[in-house]
Design an enzyme around this catalytic site. Structure first.
Site, PDB file in Angstrom:
ATOM      1  N   LYS C 117       7.483   8.203 -31.659  1.00 39.37           N
ATOM      2  CA  LYS C 117       7.847   6.795 -31.499  1.00 39.37           C
ATOM      3  C   LYS C 117       7.377   6.207 -30.181  1.00 39.37           C
ATOM      4  O   LYS C 117       7.075   5.022 -30.088  1.00 39.37           O
ATOM      5  CB  LYS C 117       9.363   6.636 -31.646  1.00 39.37           C
ATOM      6  CG  LYS C 117       9.833   6.846 -33.066  1.00 39.37           C
ATOM      7  CD  LYS C 117      11.274   6.428 -33.253  1.00 39.37           C
ATOM      8  CE  LYS C 117      11.786   6.893 -34.595  1.00 39.37           C
ATOM      9  NZ  LYS C 117      11.836   8.382 -34.715  1.00 39.37           N
ATOM     10  N   ARG C 295       4.325   8.244 -44.388  1.00 36.99           N
ATOM     11  CA  ARG C 295       4.617   9.019 -45.596  1.00 36.99           C
ATOM     12  C   ARG C 295       5.033   8.052 -46.709  1.00 36.99           C
ATOM     13  O   ARG C 295       5.205   6.867 -46.454  1.00 36.99           O
ATOM     14  CB  ARG C 295       5.792   9.960 -45.317  1.00 36.99           C
ATOM     15  CG  ARG C 295       6.969   9.183 -44.726  1.00 36.99           C
ATOM     16  CD  ARG C 295       8.254   9.954 -44.684  1.00 36.99           C
ATOM     17  NE  ARG C 295       9.177   9.436 -43.698  1.00 36.99           N
ATOM     18  CZ  ARG C 295      10.062   8.471 -43.873  1.00 36.99           C
ATOM     19  NH1 ARG C 295      10.138   7.850 -45.034  1.00 36.99           N
ATOM     20  NH2 ARG C 295      10.876   8.081 -42.906  1.00 36.99           N
TER      21      ARG C 295
END
Lengths: 478, 159, 478, 159
Positions: C117, C295
């Site tokens: 992140k 994903r």
């Protein structure tokens, strides 16, 4: 509308489809079962179950007085007829209207005008819609039919006035064939629709069967929900349908023309429900009005899939004066492609009905499959009813994806114990012309995919059946 | 356990099966052996010939009539039924339950191969039942209006 | 691509979804089962079954060497990781790349950059995308976290670098709360994702969680497939998702802006698969980049339903260098509305996980429902895995229709023997603010629908359970 | 046949059932009688209280724990288990299987209502287990790292 009690005078997959929509809309779905149906799967989705006593269709699904008695006894507010049976019967819809019971379908006048093919043709003509040449009214005698045959030229089609769905219709190439077939078509018409009247019309060679879905409310708003291509037929009955039509393809001018013509037909009879205007389209993309089916159609799901419009729910809503889900024609757009295979209890080679008892049923489907059916293990398909037991529907981003999905779904559909047309569908879905989307109603007759169905199975298939039986012998704890 | 399969033309073959532990099936057909494993998973049955690749198997509810594409087989588990003879093209047998609509011939009439002998209504369709051979009508076991089960010998034609 | 052997390193409903797509595309789906899963329902759709030995996730779904051994032994050409587990693990995707095995997901560099992140935030900033203020890198100590908390102002969110799906994240309103929670979030991060690193960021009050679906190929084409609204959350985990966002509504300028911004983010890391860019949107409709999930997402079905794009099939296709189903952004359009309810094995009031054994399972759904699940009678939900057992998805012509359908479907969903959040969903679907589409991520906390869940059932419910048990006692022949 | 239902708070009630012909069930609860019919259709079970309106019924695979929204009931068919006592707010019982991550108190420690006594990890979530009452820790039956089944009495607090 909520809380209204609606009787479904039908069975099988369409009764399930209607019950689902009623339940979802907050109405009470009331289903029936007859003496011939000891384990009717459609009741699974009905909130209440009523016994419609009798052994054959005349005593049950076609018996208006008996149905009216149930309506009174069970305080029914509305009736959904499904397709077939009393769905296009003027007497029934008028009787309901007199009793103040809502008929979920068009007004009796539209049922009458469009239900009788001779009148519907006249109305279409007057509305400026091209029609196939033929008898303008009912043809009472063989002599009259032969006279018209000679006027418009052979081949002609003998067909039931009250009919639809390919039943009660035969092509005749000569005076002799008209003579040979007239009585048989009358008999079929009588046994299937309760009315023996016949029409004669020009039999167009290699045409496309393209139909347009209509959805109209009781305030005069008539919309089309685009077209369906239904040209893969055997015995004049559809077995594969697609939406949109691969024949019209990207020709948006023809699509607009045929859809708007359908709206014109519907408006001519003040149509106020879901319905379908059927056309014959020649190789030159000229189309002729064939008939209007004033009911929900077997193949309605492919239209629902490509437009997102819930036809059955909207049909119920307009019957009770509720607004449609959309407010303008532009709200309805085609997205993607859908294909429907009719799964029938029939021999895949002779394509003749093959009733029997289902002993095994399993599905392994990809994403994007809808299977509207009434199949369960131990379900018995009796000769009393139509051999269609399910509709396998695939939706894809485009035709190629839809084809890929429906092929894979078909591989994952196991129905054991009866003959089905699954092997025939497998041949068609891999046949060059079908894959290219190049086919007319002559497809089955000229390409003869049925001849490519393998007759003998590998010995392994028999071993699997043995294993299945042995497992069953071991009991449920296995 | 020996299984007998018999199709509509009364052609017959058999497969032997031995059921082992953990749902292992050993088949023998015409001297060839083959084994099959079955597993139950999430309420469904799966089979594998190699223990790696698995496919769904329908557990069959009854052992009456099984169907292979366009052929119908009767299955007999552990016994061979007696009194089943081959019948030829001259035996008109109902392939499905139905009702006789019309009978066109009488005993002694000559028929040619492909000629319509009677009309049988089944599943709302009228089906023309045609002679499978040239010959003479030998016996008629039906009358118009009669309802019949599948497998009923309606008419015999002597070739 | 056809015939390639693909290993699915996942379980439950997502393994089923992936296997369906592989089968349909003509690939060989290879599934795994672990010692903890004696009857894994996802194998139903897998063509081959491989034993992944081990008792916990570290020994199985997270064990890269063990998985690489299977890949070698079973001649695997590609791997689909699903979501969670190794789906966003750089080491895994790099190991596969080295072995020449296709990872069905983005390139390792994109996994790395967007997976961490701190780096992803920096990349977004550089690409001109607004981000939420917070630590630019990983925060190693409590002291550092407190320092940042004071710089950007409380409340702040402590969250796992490697995380996602709401696990390993907690809001803290003060230095003390940072101190109290730091170790626990580290532990959760380690046990869930195998990595304990944490981030600190500004906690925006009452925000909307809106995310944009991305689909990109290996030739540099990056498309968005519109947005999803995921603001109904408990414990920072989504429980209801909608597409399109009712908050963005008809504001096409904002929709265009957020979707194009998402494409910008994806392009910044040369993204080449299906992925999701998550944003926080304030009441002023200003949005900030939150993270990119590299994903397939739990809630991908609602995007598939409104656009007709098969995300999973396309994700597989691009991984094997096959073309996408579409050629331009304009080919993708929103039609209708979709709602997804996550069905979880949890207490509907406390919203805490409630594992157990399912003893009864029945569904009665209307048309237009998709239920992606791994439920069957006798299925045991163990504490080892996520409590989500299914996703109930409704598609409708508009939001009102989708709501009507999902409500009716929920009434027809019987899962007996365990606690589920079905009663909570029933309350929310009839709650005024939700019905109007007016809710932020503060919804559960402020409206508290859980307090309206009826605790006691009618005595009739117990009678039905008795009847169910008695029927079972009678045996399967009943 | 008498059925006993017992929830997590060990509150108990019973329903009597008599099973008649054709799957008719006669229930008695606190003197009130109610009857129910069940039919099997297309492989599924349906129930009706009036013989007209029918709904789907799940045939239950086991008779262990049944759940009613947010309450879990144990079901006892035909017998009443002995040794089950009511337990109060001071008994910390596992509501689900899990593992002890951290234990904050020792025997003899004072606790206030709402104070965290231990942390239990279940389904990947850490859950703070709080005291339901003011009091003193009386017994501790667990240690850190221990895996527990649902229904385990972890800590007792004397009010």
């Amino acid at each position: 509308m909520k809380g209204k009690r609606v009787l479904i005078i039908n069975r099988g997959e369409i009764a399930i489809r209607v019950a689902k929509a009623l339940n979802e809309l907050g109405l009470v779905s009331v289903g029936v079962w007859t003496d011939n149906e000891t384990e009717p799967p459609h009741l699974e989705y009905c909130q209440e179950w009523v016994h419609l006593k009798g052994n054959n269709n005349k005593e049950t699904y076609l018996d208006i007085p008996k149905i009216m008695k149930i309506i009174e006894d069970y305080k029914i507010d509305g009736v959904h007829p499904g397709y077939g049976f009393l769905s296009e019967n003027r007497e029934f819809s008028e009787t309901l209207a007199k009793k103040g019971v809502t008929f979920i379908g068009p007004n009796p006048d539209a049922v009458y005008k469009m239900g009788a093919k001779d009148i519907s043709k006249q109305i279409a003509k007057e509305a400026g819609v091209p029609v196939v040449p033929g008898s303008t009214g009912e043809v009472a005698t063989i002599e009259e039919a032969i006279k018209i045959g000679n006027e418009i030229g052979y081949p002609v089609l003998l067909k039931a006035v009250a009919g639809g769905g390919g039943k009660g219709m035969r092509p005749c190439a000569s005076d002799k064939e008209v003579k040979d077939n007239f009585a048989a078509v009358q008999r079929e018409a009588l046994s299937s629709f309760g009315y023996a009247g016949l029409l004669v019309e020009k039999y167009i060679l290699n045409p496309h069967h393209i139909e347009v879905q209509i959805l109209a409310d009781k305030k005069g708003n008539v919309y089309h929900v685009f077209e369906r291509e239904c040209s893969v037929q055997r015995r004049h009955q559809k077995i594969i349908e697609e939406a949109p039509s691969p024949f019209i393809g990207a020709d948006e001018a023809v699509r607009k023309d045929i859809c708007e013509t359908a709206v014109k037909c519907a408006k001519a009879v003040n149509y106020d429900s879901a319905g379908t205007v059927e056309f014959i389209m020649g190789e030159d993309k000229k189309f002729y009005f064939l008939e209007m089916n004033t009911r929900i159609q077997v193949e309605h799901p492919i239209t629902e899939e490509i437009t997102g419009v819930d036809l059955v729910a909207n049909m119920i809503k307009v019957a009770f004066n509720e607004p449609l889900d959309f407010k303008s024609q532009d709200d309805i757009q085609i997205r993607g492609h859908a294909i429907e295979l009719r799964i029938c209890a029939e021999d895949p080679i002779t394509m003749l009905p093959a009733p029997g008892k289902i002993v095994g049923f399993e599905t392994t489907f990809p994403q994007g499959i809808r299977f509207d059916h009434c199949i369960f293990p131990k379900f018995t398909i009796t000769p009393d009813f139509d051999p269609m037991i399910g509709k396998l529907i695939a939706k894809g981003f485009n035709r190629e994806v839809a084809l890929r999905k429906v092929r894979n779904a078909l591989d994952g559909l196991i129905i054991d114990g009866i003959k089905t047309n699954i092997p025939l569908h497998k041949v068609i879905l891999n046949e060059e012309n079908f894959v290219k989307g190049k086919y007319s109603t002559a497809y089955i007759g000229t390409i003869k995919p049925q001849e490519k169905v393998a007759v003998k199975e590998d010995i392994e298939a028999f071993m699997l059946k043995i294993a299945g039986i042995e497992l069953n012998q071991m009991g449920s704890q296995s | 356990m020996r299984y007998y399969f018999m199709n509509q033309e009364m052609e017959e073959f058999s497969i032997d099966v031995e059921v082992g532990l953990c749902k292992t099936f050993e088949f023998t057909h015409e001297g060839n052996k083959k084994s099959l494993q079955v597993r139950k998973l999430a309420g469904k049955h799966f089979y594998s010939f190699d223990g790696i690749a698995w496919k769904k198997l329908a557990a069959l509810g009854v052992n009456e009539v099984l169907v292979s594409n366009s052929e119908t087989y009767k299955v007999y588990r552990g016994y061979k039924p007696s009194g089943l003879n081959k019948s030829g093209a001259g035996a008109l047998i109902t392939q499905m339950p139905g009702k006789i609509v019309k009978l066109m011939k009488n005993v002694g009439d000559k028929v040619t191969k492909g000629e319509t002998v009677l009309i049988l209504e089944a599943m709302k369709m009228e089906n023309e039942i045609k002679s499978g051979a040239d010959g003479v009508i030998k016996t008629i076991n039906i009358k118009e209006g009669q309802a019949l089960e599948a497998g009923f010998l309606m008419v015999e034609i002597e070739e």
